[in-house]
Design a protein around this motif. Structure first.
Motif, PDB file in Angstrom:
ATOM      1  N   ALA A 222      55.489  71.064  38.106  1.00  0.00           N
ATOM      2  CA  ALA A 222      56.906  71.008  37.732  1.00  0.00           C
ATOM      3  C   ALA A 222      57.123  70.390  36.360  1.00  0.00           C
ATOM      4  O   ALA A 222      58.164  70.586  35.734  1.00  0.00           O
ATOM      5  CB  ALA A 222      57.676  70.214  38.792  1.00  0.00           C
ATOM      6  N   ASP A 223      56.144  69.641  35.873  1.00  0.00           N
ATOM      7  CA  ASP A 223      56.295  69.004  34.562  1.00  0.00           C
ATOM      8  C   ASP A 223      55.770  69.874  33.417  1.00  0.00           C
ATOM      9  O   ASP A 223      55.774  69.449  32.254  1.00  0.00           O
ATOM     10  CB  ASP A 223      55.565  67.665  34.541  1.00  0.00           C
ATOM     11  N   ALA A 224      55.299  71.094  33.755  1.00  0.00           N
ATOM     12  CA  ALA A 224      54.684  71.920  32.706  1.00  0.00           C
ATOM     13  C   ALA A 224      55.043  73.391  32.854  1.00  0.00           C
ATOM     14  O   ALA A 224      54.264  74.266  32.487  1.00  0.00           O
ATOM     15  CB  ALA A 224      53.173  71.747  32.737  1.00  0.00           C
ATOM     16  N   PHE A 225      56.246  73.684  33.370  1.00  0.00           N
ATOM     17  CA  PHE A 225      56.642  75.082  33.521  1.00  0.00           C
ATOM     18  C   PHE A 225      56.625  75.789  32.167  1.00  0.00           C
ATOM     19  O   PHE A 225      57.198  75.311  31.181  1.00  0.00           O
ATOM     20  CB  PHE A 225      58.043  75.185  34.119  1.00  0.00           C
ATOM     21  N   GLY A 226      55.973  76.931  32.110  1.00  0.00           N
ATOM     22  CA  GLY A 226      55.968  77.744  30.895  1.00  0.00           C
ATOM     23  C   GLY A 226      54.962  77.321  29.849  1.00  0.00           C
ATOM     24  O   GLY A 226      54.788  78.019  28.846  1.00  0.00           O
ATOM     25  N   ALA A 227      54.272  76.207  30.067  1.00  0.00           N
ATOM     26  CA  ALA A 227      53.375  75.683  29.025  1.00  0.00           C
ATOM     27  C   ALA A 227      52.205  76.621  28.758  1.00  0.00           C
ATOM     28  O   ALA A 227      51.801  76.811  27.601  1.00  0.00           O
ATOM     29  CB  ALA A 227      52.869  74.304  29.427  1.00  0.00           C
ATOM     30  N   SER A 228      51.639  77.212  29.809  1.00  0.00           N
ATOM     31  CA  SER A 228      50.469  78.070  29.596  1.00  0.00           C
ATOM     32  C   SER A 228      50.858  79.364  28.878  1.00  0.00           C
ATOM     33  O   SER A 228      50.100  79.857  28.031  1.00  0.00           O
ATOM     34  CB  SER A 228      49.786  78.382  30.924  1.00  0.00           C
ATOM     35  N   LEU A 229      52.038  79.916  29.188  1.00  0.00           N
ATOM     36  CA  LEU A 229      52.486  81.110  28.464  1.00  0.00           C
ATOM     37  C   LEU A 229      52.780  80.767  27.015  1.00  0.00           C
ATOM     38  O   LEU A 229      52.425  81.528  26.095  1.00  0.00           O
ATOM     39  CB  LEU A 229      53.732  81.709  29.125  1.00  0.00           C
ATOM     40  N   ALA A 230      53.417  79.631  26.786  1.00  0.00           N
ATOM     41  CA  ALA A 230      53.697  79.207  25.412  1.00  0.00           C
ATOM     42  C   ALA A 230      52.402  79.041  24.623  1.00  0.00           C
ATOM     43  O   ALA A 230      52.326  79.435  23.449  1.00  0.00           O
ATOM     44  CB  ALA A 230      54.493  77.902  25.415  1.00  0.00           C
ATOM     45  N   ALA A 231      51.378  78.464  25.253  1.00  0.00           N
ATOM     46  CA  ALA A 231      50.095  78.288  24.574  1.00  0.00           C
ATOM     47  C   ALA A 231      49.456  79.642  24.262  1.00  0.00           C
ATOM     48  O   ALA A 231      48.890  79.846  23.183  1.00  0.00           O
ATOM     49  CB  ALA A 231      49.161  77.439  25.427  1.00  0.00           C
ATOM     50  N   HIS A 232      49.553  80.566  25.209  1.00  0.00           N
ATOM     51  CA  HIS A 232      49.012  81.915  24.994  1.00  0.00           C
ATOM     52  C   HIS A 232      49.702  82.591  23.819  1.00  0.00           C
ATOM     53  O   HIS A 232      49.037  83.145  22.929  1.00  0.00           O
ATOM     54  CB  HIS A 232      49.193  82.746  26.266  1.00  0.00           C
ATOM     55  N   LEU A 233      51.026  82.534  23.781  1.00  0.00           N
ATOM     56  CA  LEU A 233      51.764  83.164  22.687  1.00  0.00           C
ATOM     57  C   LEU A 233      51.511  82.452  21.365  1.00  0.00           C
ATOM     58  O   LEU A 233      51.479  83.087  20.299  1.00  0.00           O
ATOM     59  CB  LEU A 233      53.259  83.179  23.013  1.00  0.00           C
TER      60      LEU A 233
END
Length: 299
Positions: A219-230
């Protein structure tokens, strides 16, 4: 025998070789506003060094047969001739239009006789990188017709579909884009297929509605992996999370896009069945009908 020439990949802003839109299908549905889809597709072709494949689909009246029908119906043959003659004249106009827009391409006249027009359009788009279609505004019957084409393209062509409102004057690639993200294969496909546009954008918002923790993100990192990928593709992103609180997901996405003054929405299409979308409404259908800016869907 000499080998055919090899096309060199187009370099993106980061200097890496990335997929681009080499062949862009423009699907004509005989509804108002088709110039918009042609204009948008031409702007992408100029940007990416691509070519247009204009699909002029003819809905041919099906012959009525019976045991005594030994000769073709002359009235039906005359109707076919008139439809084909009109298509030939329009082909000349479309060739001229592409030249005026500074792009190269071809016009294909596809007759839908025993298959439905959406199925014929989907077959024609399979050999391209992207299908573009315009959605008429303030014309429910025309919008319903185009929605049938859209659903056929999205589910049967295997290609992303860019839906452009007929009255939209936004040019692409966008300066600001919104990605409607959730943990689904459709959304993952949409982000990948939209990469050429996202890489060209100055800012991209990753919008998540009611996200839930997964094995990859808490819950503290929603979207972080997609942001890192982009980010590794040179895309500058901002993560936005929203709670629906009973509101339709489509309305939240559209409101976010409006506040950001975005020029593009990227979304997965038909995560649920088409029947459920028609019976109960759904995010795909509502984004198709209500967005004031282009939406790139993928399935």
């Amino acid at each position: 025998m000499s080998s055919p020439p090899v096309l060199k990949p187009v370099h993106n802003q980061t200097g890496h070789d990335e997929p681009v839109y080499r062949d862009i299908a423009v699907v004509l549905t005989q509804t108002p506003g088709e110039d918009t889809s042609l204009n948008v597709a031409a702007s992408l072709a100029r940007r990416f060094g691509g070519e247009l494949e204009v699909l002029q689909v003819l809905a041919m009246p099906a012959p009525v047969t019976d045991a005594w029908a030994l000769m073709p119906d002359p009235d039906l043959m005359e109707r076919y001739a008139r439809i084909r003659e009109a298509a030939a004249k329009r082909t000349i106009d479309l060739d001229s239009r592409m030249k005026s827009l500074g792009v190269t391409g071809r016009v294909h006249v596809l007759e839908a006789l025993f298959d439905t027009p959406p199925d014929v359009a989907a077959a024609g788009a399979r050999r391209t990188d992207l299908a573009v279609i315009s959605r008429p505004d303030n014309a429910p019957a025309d919008a319903a017709l185009v929605h049938r084409y859209f659903a056929g393209l999205l589910l049967e062509s295997g290609r992303p579909v860019l839906v452009v409102p007929a009255t939209c004057d936004v040019s692409l690639p966008p300066r600001h884009a919104v990605v409607a993200w959730s943990e689904t294969r459709e959304c993952a496909r949409a982000v990948h297929d939209a990469l050429p546009l996202l890489e060209a954008a100055e800012a991209v918002d990753i919008v998540m509605v009611d996200p839930v923790p997964t094995g990859f993100e808490g819950a503290d990192a929603f979207g972080a992996s997609l942001a890192a990928h982009l980010s590794r593709h040179g895309v500058a992103t901002r993560i936005v999370t929203d709670k629906s609180r009973g509101r339709p997901v489509s309305r939240i996405i559209l409101d976010r896009a409006s506040r950001a003054r975005a020029q593009l929405i990227v979304a997965g299409g038909y995560g649920h069945s088409r029947m459920r979308e028609w019976a109960l409404g759904g995010t795909t259908r509502e984004l198709f009908l209500e967005s004031a800016i282009p939406v790139l869907f993928a399935h």
